[in-house]
Scaffold this motif. Structure first.
Motif, PDB file in Angstrom:
ATOM      1  N   ASP A 150     -58.483  21.752   3.882  1.00 35.07           N
ATOM      2  CA  ASP A 150     -59.555  22.266   4.730  1.00 35.07           C
ATOM      3  C   ASP A 150     -59.643  21.411   5.980  1.00 35.07           C
ATOM      4  OD1 ASP A 150     -61.730  23.771   5.601  1.00 35.07           O
ATOM      5  OD2 ASP A 150     -63.187  22.599   4.459  1.00 35.07           O
TER       6      ASP A 150
ATOM      7  N   ARG B 163     -60.613  18.826   1.109  1.00 26.63           N
ATOM      8  CA  ARG B 163     -60.105  19.930   0.304  1.00 26.63           C
ATOM      9  C   ARG B 163     -61.183  20.989   0.143  1.00 26.63           C
ATOM     10  NH1 ARG B 163     -55.176  19.661   0.435  1.00 26.63           N
ATOM     11  NH2 ARG B 163     -55.078  21.051  -1.348  1.00 26.63           N
ATOM     12  N   LYS B 164     -60.764  22.195  -0.114  1.00 31.64           N
ATOM     13  CA  LYS B 164     -61.670  23.293  -0.423  1.00 31.64           C
ATOM     14  C   LYS B 164     -61.245  23.825  -1.785  1.00 31.64           C
ATOM     15  CE  LYS B 164     -63.819  26.629   2.464  1.00 31.64           C
ATOM     16  NZ  LYS B 164     -64.961  25.868   2.411  1.00 31.64           N
TER      17      LYS B 164
ATOM     18  N   ARG C  76     -58.432  27.334  -7.327  1.00 34.08           N
ATOM     19  CA  ARG C  76     -57.764  27.285  -6.036  1.00 34.08           C
ATOM     20  C   ARG C  76     -58.069  25.951  -5.375  1.00 34.08           C
ATOM     21  NH1 ARG C  76     -58.658  31.737  -1.251  1.00 34.08           N
ATOM     22  NH2 ARG C  76     -56.954  31.041   0.072  1.00 34.08           N
ATOM     23  N   ASP C  77     -57.049  25.325  -4.828  1.00 38.84           N
ATOM     24  CA  ASP C  77     -57.187  24.035  -4.147  1.00 38.84           C
ATOM     25  C   ASP C  77     -56.373  24.122  -2.867  1.00 38.84           C
ATOM     26  OD1 ASP C  77     -57.118  21.416  -3.238  1.00 38.84           O
ATOM     27  OD2 ASP C  77     -56.354  20.569  -5.107  1.00 38.84           O
ATOM     28  N   ARG C  78     -57.077  24.024  -1.735  1.00 36.22           N
ATOM     29  CA  ARG C  78     -56.374  24.131  -0.451  1.00 36.22           C
ATOM     30  C   ARG C  78     -56.917  23.123   0.549  1.00 36.22           C
ATOM     31  NH1 ARG C  78     -59.934  27.780  -1.725  1.00 36.22           N
ATOM     32  NH2 ARG C  78     -61.412  28.658  -0.277  1.00 36.22           N
TER      33      ARG C  78
END
Length: 93
Positions: A92, A75-76, A88-90
């Motif tokens: 990666d 995750r990023k 923000r959590d996206r």
């Protein structure tokens, strides 16, 4: 013709001073604010939420940018330095 050092040295000194000021202000923007939570507290909170292991943590553009795993997936995260809240959590990669 006599060349005086100050004629050429002065513009160079002004240029060096200008670059130093620009770099200094850029550096100041890439450090947590004085009222930020300790990074260790933010990491501990993220661990309690199931994040880890941590790959990279960097302060940039006013937030902690964190590369970390959760549930086996990379995750990023962007995390607010004052509140510790995930902004923000996206995925990666």
């Amino acid at each position: 013709m006599t060349i005086t050092p100050s004629r050429y040295l002065r513009p160079a000194m002004v240029a060096v001073a200008a670059v130093s000021i620009m770099l200094g202000s850029a550096w100041a923007q890439d450090r947590p604010p004085a009222d930020a939570q300790p990074l260790s507290s933010i990491v501990r909170s993220l661990e309690q939420q199931g994040f880890g292991p941590f790959i990279e943590i960097e302060f940039d553009d006013g937030v902690w940018e964190i590369d970390v795993f959760k549930d086996g997936r990379k995750r990023k995260l962007d995390v607010d330095p004052r509140s510790g809240k995930i902004l923000r959590d996206r995925a990666d990669g």
